[in-house]
Design a protein around this motif. Structure first.
Motif, PDB file in Angstrom:
ATOM      1  N   LYS A  60       0.847  -1.185   0.000  1.00 54.94           N
ATOM      2  CA  LYS A  60       0.000   0.000   0.000  1.00 54.94           C
ATOM      3  C   LYS A  60       0.889   1.244   0.000  1.00 54.94           C
ATOM      4  CE  LYS A  60      -3.971  -2.125   2.291  1.00 54.94           C
ATOM      5  NZ  LYS A  60      -4.746  -2.140   1.031  1.00 54.94           N
ATOM      6  N   LEU A  61       0.670   2.117  -0.973  1.00 56.12           N
ATOM      7  CA  LEU A  61       1.434   3.346  -1.085  1.00 56.12           C
ATOM      8  C   LEU A  61       0.524   4.537  -0.853  1.00 56.12           C
ATOM      9  CD1 LEU A  61       3.563   2.587  -4.286  1.00 56.12           C
ATOM     10  CD2 LEU A  61       4.188   2.216  -1.890  1.00 56.12           C
ATOM     11  N   ILE A  62       1.036   5.514  -0.134  1.00 57.25           N
ATOM     12  CA  ILE A  62       0.250   6.718   0.165  1.00 57.25           C
ATOM     13  C   ILE A  62       0.624   7.825  -0.820  1.00 57.25           C
ATOM     14  CG2 ILE A  62      -0.246   8.479   1.896  1.00 57.25           C
ATOM     15  CD1 ILE A  62       0.373   6.414   4.043  1.00 57.25           C
ATOM     16  N   VAL A  63      -0.387   8.433  -1.419  1.00 54.85           N
ATOM     17  CA  VAL A  63      -0.165   9.540  -2.348  1.00 54.85           C
ATOM     18  C   VAL A  63       0.308  10.763  -1.562  1.00 54.85           C
ATOM     19  CG1 VAL A  63      -1.247  11.088  -4.027  1.00 54.85           C
ATOM     20  CG2 VAL A  63      -1.909   8.664  -3.938  1.00 54.85           C
ATOM     21  N   GLN A  64       1.381  11.392  -2.062  1.00 54.25           N
ATOM     22  CA  GLN A  64       1.967  12.550  -1.390  1.00 54.25           C
ATOM     23  C   GLN A  64       1.678  13.829  -2.170  1.00 54.25           C
ATOM     24  OE1 GLN A  64       6.191  11.853  -0.777  1.00 54.25           O
ATOM     25  NE2 GLN A  64       5.855   9.637  -0.656  1.00 54.25           N
ATOM     26  N   GLU A  65       1.597  14.937  -1.461  1.00 49.76           N
ATOM     27  CA  GLU A  65       1.488  16.231  -2.126  1.00 49.76           C
ATOM     28  C   GLU A  65       2.836  16.570  -2.764  1.00 49.76           C
ATOM     29  OE1 GLU A  65       0.478  20.949  -1.215  1.00 49.76           O
ATOM     30  OE2 GLU A  65       0.283  19.450   0.393  1.00 49.76           O
ATOM     31  N   THR A  66       2.795  17.082  -3.977  1.00 50.75           N
ATOM     32  CA  THR A  66       4.021  17.415  -4.705  1.00 50.75           C
ATOM     33  C   THR A  66       4.670  18.667  -4.129  1.00 50.75           C
ATOM     34  OG1 THR A  66       2.931  16.572  -6.690  1.00 50.75           O
ATOM     35  CG2 THR A  66       4.999  17.741  -6.999  1.00 50.75           C
ATOM     36  N   THR A  67       5.963  18.554  -3.821  1.00 53.80           N
ATOM     37  CA  THR A  67       6.720  19.694  -3.301  1.00 53.80           C
ATOM     38  C   THR A  67       8.091  19.730  -3.979  1.00 53.80           C
ATOM     39  OG1 THR A  67       7.849  18.500  -1.515  1.00 53.80           O
ATOM     40  CG2 THR A  67       5.623  19.348  -1.043  1.00 53.80           C
ATOM     41  N   GLN A  68       8.886  20.735  -3.665  1.00 55.91           N
ATOM     42  CA  GLN A  68      10.240  20.852  -4.206  1.00 55.91           C
ATOM     43  C   GLN A  68      11.107  19.662  -3.823  1.00 55.91           C
ATOM     44  OE1 GLN A  68      11.662  23.145  -6.161  1.00 55.91           O
ATOM     45  NE2 GLN A  68       9.992  24.616  -6.327  1.00 55.91           N
ATOM     46  N   GLU A  69      10.786  19.029  -2.692  1.00 52.06           N
ATOM     47  CA  GLU A  69      11.588  17.901  -2.208  1.00 52.06           C
ATOM     48  C   GLU A  69      11.184  16.573  -2.838  1.00 52.06           C
ATOM     49  OE1 GLU A  69      14.125  18.610  -0.034  1.00 52.06           O
ATOM     50  OE2 GLU A  69      13.480  20.654  -0.503  1.00 52.06           O
ATOM     51  N   SER A  70      10.077  16.556  -3.587  1.00 55.58           N
ATOM     52  CA  SER A  70       9.521  15.284  -4.075  1.00 55.58           C
ATOM     53  C   SER A  70      10.428  14.559  -5.052  1.00 55.58           C
ATOM     54  CB  SER A  70       8.163  15.532  -4.731  1.00 55.58           C
ATOM     55  OG  SER A  70       7.232  16.061  -3.822  1.00 55.58           O
ATOM     56  N   SER A  84       0.023  22.701 -17.144  1.00 56.26           N
ATOM     57  CA  SER A  84       0.471  23.703 -16.173  1.00 56.26           C
ATOM     58  C   SER A  84       1.323  23.080 -15.081  1.00 56.26           C
ATOM     59  CB  SER A  84      -0.734  24.426 -15.559  1.00 56.26           C
ATOM     60  OG  SER A  84      -1.559  23.514 -14.849  1.00 56.26           O
ATOM     61  N   ILE A  85       0.976  21.865 -14.656  1.00 57.71           N
ATOM     62  CA  ILE A  85       1.754  21.171 -13.627  1.00 57.71           C
ATOM     63  C   ILE A  85       3.100  20.737 -14.185  1.00 57.71           C
ATOM     64  CG2 ILE A  85       1.800  19.208 -12.057  1.00 57.71           C
ATOM     65  CD1 ILE A  85      -0.229  21.376 -11.336  1.00 57.71           C
ATOM     66  N   SER A  86       3.122  20.265 -15.418  1.00 61.88           N
ATOM     67  CA  SER A  86       4.397  19.871 -16.036  1.00 61.88           C
ATOM     68  C   SER A  86       5.328  21.068 -16.156  1.00 61.88           C
ATOM     69  CB  SER A  86       4.143  19.259 -17.419  1.00 61.88           C
ATOM     70  OG  SER A  86       3.491  18.010 -17.304  1.00 61.88           O
ATOM     71  N   ARG A  87       4.777  22.204 -16.565  1.00 64.31           N
ATOM     72  CA  ARG A  87       5.609  23.406 -16.680  1.00 64.31           C
ATOM     73  C   ARG A  87       6.112  23.866 -15.309  1.00 64.31           C
ATOM     74  NH1 ARG A  87       2.087  24.464 -21.209  1.00 64.31           N
ATOM     75  NH2 ARG A  87       0.446  25.167 -19.793  1.00 64.31           N
ATOM     76  N   LYS A  88       5.266  23.697 -14.296  1.00 64.34           N
ATOM     77  CA  LYS A  88       5.642  24.133 -12.954  1.00 64.34           C
ATOM     78  C   LYS A  88       6.834  23.363 -12.413  1.00 64.34           C
ATOM     79  CE  LYS A  88       3.826  24.508  -8.230  1.00 64.34           C
ATOM     80  NZ  LYS A  88       2.616  24.362  -7.366  1.00 64.34           N
ATOM     81  N   TRP A  89       6.869  22.042 -12.662  1.00 62.09           N
ATOM     82  CA  TRP A  89       7.871  21.193 -12.028  1.00 62.09           C
ATOM     83  C   TRP A  89       9.006  20.769 -12.954  1.00 62.09           C
ATOM     84  CZ3 TRP A  89       7.728  21.635  -7.125  1.00 62.09           C
ATOM     85  CH2 TRP A  89       6.517  21.759  -6.443  1.00 62.09           C
ATOM     86  N   LYS A  90       8.950  21.120 -14.224  1.00 58.75           N
ATOM     87  CA  LYS A  90       9.958  20.660 -15.181  1.00 58.75           C
ATOM     88  C   LYS A  90      11.381  21.037 -14.780  1.00 58.75           C
ATOM     89  CE  LYS A  90      11.148  22.802 -18.803  1.00 58.75           C
ATOM     90  NZ  LYS A  90      12.250  23.668 -19.297  1.00 58.75           N
ATOM     91  N   ASP A  91      11.603  22.278 -14.432  1.00 54.41           N
ATOM     92  CA  ASP A  91      12.961  22.720 -14.094  1.00 54.41           C
ATOM     93  C   ASP A  91      13.475  22.049 -12.823  1.00 54.41           C
ATOM     94  OD1 ASP A  91      13.059  24.324 -16.312  1.00 54.41           O
ATOM     95  OD2 ASP A  91      12.481  26.157 -15.260  1.00 54.41           O
ATOM     96  N   THR A  92      12.590  21.853 -11.849  1.00 52.95           N
ATOM     97  CA  THR A  92      12.983  21.164 -10.620  1.00 52.95           C
ATOM     98  C   THR A  92      13.387  19.730 -10.919  1.00 52.95           C
ATOM     99  OG1 THR A  92      11.463  22.520  -9.316  1.00 52.95           O
ATOM    100  CG2 THR A  92      12.226  20.472  -8.313  1.00 52.95           C
ATOM    101  N   ILE A  93      12.605  19.055 -11.737  1.00 60.51           N
ATOM    102  CA  ILE A  93      12.902  17.669 -12.102  1.00 60.51           C
ATOM    103  C   ILE A  93      14.233  17.584 -12.840  1.00 60.51           C
ATOM    104  CG2 ILE A  93      12.131  15.751 -13.564  1.00 60.51           C
ATOM    105  CD1 ILE A  93       9.224  16.692 -12.910  1.00 60.51           C
ATOM    106  N   LYS A  94      14.435  18.503 -13.772  1.00 64.79           N
ATOM    107  CA  LYS A  94      15.692  18.510 -14.532  1.00 64.79           C
ATOM    108  C   LYS A  94      16.882  18.777 -13.621  1.00 64.79           C
ATOM    109  CE  LYS A  94      17.867  20.575 -18.609  1.00 64.79           C
ATOM    110  NZ  LYS A  94      17.707  21.541 -19.731  1.00 64.79           N
ATOM    111  N   ARG A  95      16.701  19.720 -12.686  1.00 69.13           N
ATOM    112  CA  ARG A  95      17.788  20.069 -11.762  1.00 69.13           C
ATOM    113  C   ARG A  95      18.182  18.877 -10.891  1.00 69.13           C
ATOM    114  NH1 ARG A  95      15.674  24.619 -10.496  1.00 69.13           N
ATOM    115  NH2 ARG A  95      14.570  23.902  -8.647  1.00 69.13           N
ATOM    116  N   GLU A  96      17.226  18.030 -10.567  1.00 69.33           N
ATOM    117  CA  GLU A  96      17.510  16.850  -9.745  1.00 69.33           C
ATOM    118  C   GLU A  96      18.087  15.696 -10.560  1.00 69.33           C
ATOM    119  OE1 GLU A  96      17.496  16.731  -6.598  1.00 69.33           O
ATOM    120  OE2 GLU A  96      16.512  18.636  -6.150  1.00 69.33           O
TER     121      GLU A  96
END
Length: 344
Positions: A60-70, A84-96
């Motif tokens: 069982k996995l719990i859904v988490q709210e998306t944050t900078q740490e995700s 809009s969500i993809s654009r919001k998090w794209k740079d963070t994902i790339k940076r990680e």
């Protein structure tokens, strides 16, 4: 494929962005079904869905709210939460340092982002810089048929009409179709909240925004994305997209004009062995593909292939495919599988 474009050669940490939606849940099921090499799976969504519980491989996995740490220490992000969500998090994902496979339209027409249907243009993956776009659902289904035929005889023009189910608008639209259909049967007047008009015993032209040329956004996605996937930027293509009262799986009526006559027998021979395609037809019984034939299944079904009586160089055909599966989640997982290091 060059090693620098591949995922790490070990069990991966994978995040599903938009895990509570219809496509997100299908991604979860497919990762388990296809034994994708996962060490840790992270389910992400908005704060509204945080806390939901989903099952994966008996856990069982719990859904988490998306944050900078995700996205810390994540190898792969499967994004299906909207542009809009993809654009919001794209740079963070790339940076990680994670690879992002995006199911939204946000980056599909970016010349630096490959737009891939694995059976059609897998070589384009070698151009990725950490971001890969998953095409529109109707485009994926169409490209699977066009590509093998185009390799045999070049295509000159395409006319396509789509019959798109509620699933294309997400889980809430599917729920609304069921609810409003019952209301009609109960003698009530259905009032839609998710879609602009009720789909219950009804249909309407696709509700995406109209463009300056009077084509809607969905229709222009088919035009532009098909051209990009096939590597044919000037390919003449026109589309009419329609929402229909079907719960799941899209259908398309396709007219394909070639540079010269295309014998129907040869079309059958090509499509019979085309990856991701199956033939389903019985002319004697007037039986051809239907949404219920493909719901929950991987292949798209093609039938009623015939010569266009108005054009000796054209063929007509009909196809159906599961929008949530091959039209979205499966295509994304197949892209991810192509990024896995090959076993020696």
């Amino acid at each position: 494929m060059n090693q620098q474009f591949l995922l790490p050669n070990r069990p991966l940490t994978v995040a599903i962005l938009g895990s509570s939606g219809a496509v997100g849940k299908e991604l979860l099921a497919l990762l388990e079904e296809r034994s994708f090499p996962i060490e840790r799976l992270i389910l992400l969504a908005s704060h509204r869905s945080a806390g939901e519980v989903q099952n994966f491989c008996g856990k069982k996995l719990i859904v988490q709210e998306t944050t900078q740490e995700s996205f810390k220490n994540v190898d792969l992000v499967l994004a299906s939460a909207g542009g809009s969500i993809s654009r919001k998090w794209k740079d963070t994902i790339k940076r990680e340092g994670a690879v992002m496979i995006d199911n939204s339209s946000a980056y599909r027409m970016d010349e630096n982002v490959p737009l891939v249907v694995p059976e059609v243009n897998p070589a384009d993956l070698s151009k990725h810089k950490g971001l890969i776009s998953n095409p529109n659902c109707t485009t994926i289904l169409l490209a699977l048929v066009l590509s093998p035929l185009n390799r045999h005889i070049p295509i000159k023009r395409i006319v396509v009409s789509t019959y798109q189910s509620a699933s294309g608008a997400g889980a809430l639209a599917m729920e609304e179709l069921e609810k409003l259909s019952q209301e009609v049967l109960d003698g009530k007047t259905p009032k839609s909240k998710v879609l602009p008009y009720s789909l219950a015993f009804n249909l309407f032209l696709h509700n995406s925004p109209l463009q300056s040329n009077n084509y809607c956004e969905e229709e222009m996605k088919m035009v532009n994305e098909t051209r990009k996937i096939l590597g044919a930027p000037e390919l003449p293509l026109t589309a009419t997209c329609v929402r229909v009262p079907v719960l799941r799986a899209h259908s398309e009526a396709v007219n394909i004009e070639f540079e010269k006559p295309f014998p129907v027998k040869e079309a059958y021979e090509i499509l019979e062995f085309a990856p991701g395609v199956e033939l389903l037809e019985d002319f004697e019984k007037n039986r051809f593909p239907m949404p219920q034939d493909v719901t929950g299944r991987d292949p798209i079904s093609v039938g009623r292939i015939r010569e266009d009586i108005s054009n000796p160089n054209a063929l007509e055909l009909w196809l159906c495919g599961d929008q949530i599966r091959k039209g979205a989640a499966l295509n994304a997982v197949q892209i991810a599988e192509l990024l896995l290091p090959r076993k020696s």
